[in-house]
Design an enzyme around this catalytic site. Sequence first.
Site, PDB file in Angstrom:
ATOM      1  N   MET A   1       0.835  -1.177   0.000  1.00  8.11           N
ATOM      2  CA  MET A   1       0.000   0.000   0.000  1.00  8.11           C
ATOM      3  C   MET A   1       0.874   1.232   0.000  1.00  8.11           C
ATOM      4  O   MET A   1       1.296   1.668   1.048  1.00  8.11           O
ATOM      5  CB  MET A   1      -0.878   0.032   1.236  1.00  8.11           C
ATOM      6  N   PRO A   2       1.163   1.754  -1.143  1.00  4.88           N
ATOM      7  CA  PRO A   2       1.856   3.040  -1.120  1.00  4.88           C
ATOM      8  C   PRO A   2       0.910   4.139  -0.640  1.00  4.88           C
ATOM      9  O   PRO A   2      -0.283   4.113  -0.929  1.00  4.88           O
ATOM     10  CB  PRO A   2       2.239   3.264  -2.579  1.00  4.88           C
ATOM     11  N   LEU A   3       1.459   5.060   0.101  1.00  2.00           N
ATOM     12  CA  LEU A   3       0.754   6.272   0.494  1.00  2.00           C
ATOM     13  C   LEU A   3       1.482   7.423  -0.173  1.00  2.00           C
ATOM     14  O   LEU A   3       2.645   7.681   0.130  1.00  2.00           O
ATOM     15  CB  LEU A   3       0.754   6.447   2.012  1.00  2.00           C
ATOM     16  N   THR A  72       5.394   6.627   0.566  1.00  2.00           N
ATOM     17  CA  THR A  72       5.767   5.615   1.539  1.00  2.00           C
ATOM     18  C   THR A  72       5.252   4.284   0.999  1.00  2.00           C
ATOM     19  O   THR A  72       4.079   4.178   0.620  1.00  2.00           O
ATOM     20  CB  THR A  72       5.137   5.912   2.907  1.00  2.00           C
TER      21      THR A  72
END
Length: 126
Positions: A1-3, A72
């Site tokens: 899960m990139p933020l 992130t």
Amino acid sequence: MPLARIDLPQGKSADYRKAVGEVVYDAMIKTINVPKDDRFQVITEHPAEGLIFDPNYLGIHRTADCILIQITLNEGRTLDMKRAFYKAIADGLHDRLKLRREDVIISLIEVKKENWSFGNGEATYA
């Protein structure tokens, strides 16, 4: 899960902001193996005095349209994947919005999988 946290100059249209988010998301899917629907983004506009960057760092001339993209994500992508990712974003923003490639700054923050919770107070990947 990139933020993805995307910071850009104040005054851009909703369509512009939407396009920036779409370009970043598409690049994640195409180059760094992010699954479809794994889209989490915060797009924030800043007044000129709230978005500070050196206009000539490393000999790259930046304009007031400079945007900062910080992502992130789980650790483990190769250097080649990261290079393809950076290029896909810069090229995509240039092609879609005519944003100069020089005005795109990207930073990745890699974390271990156990550093995510997708809800319910649980360490989703641990």
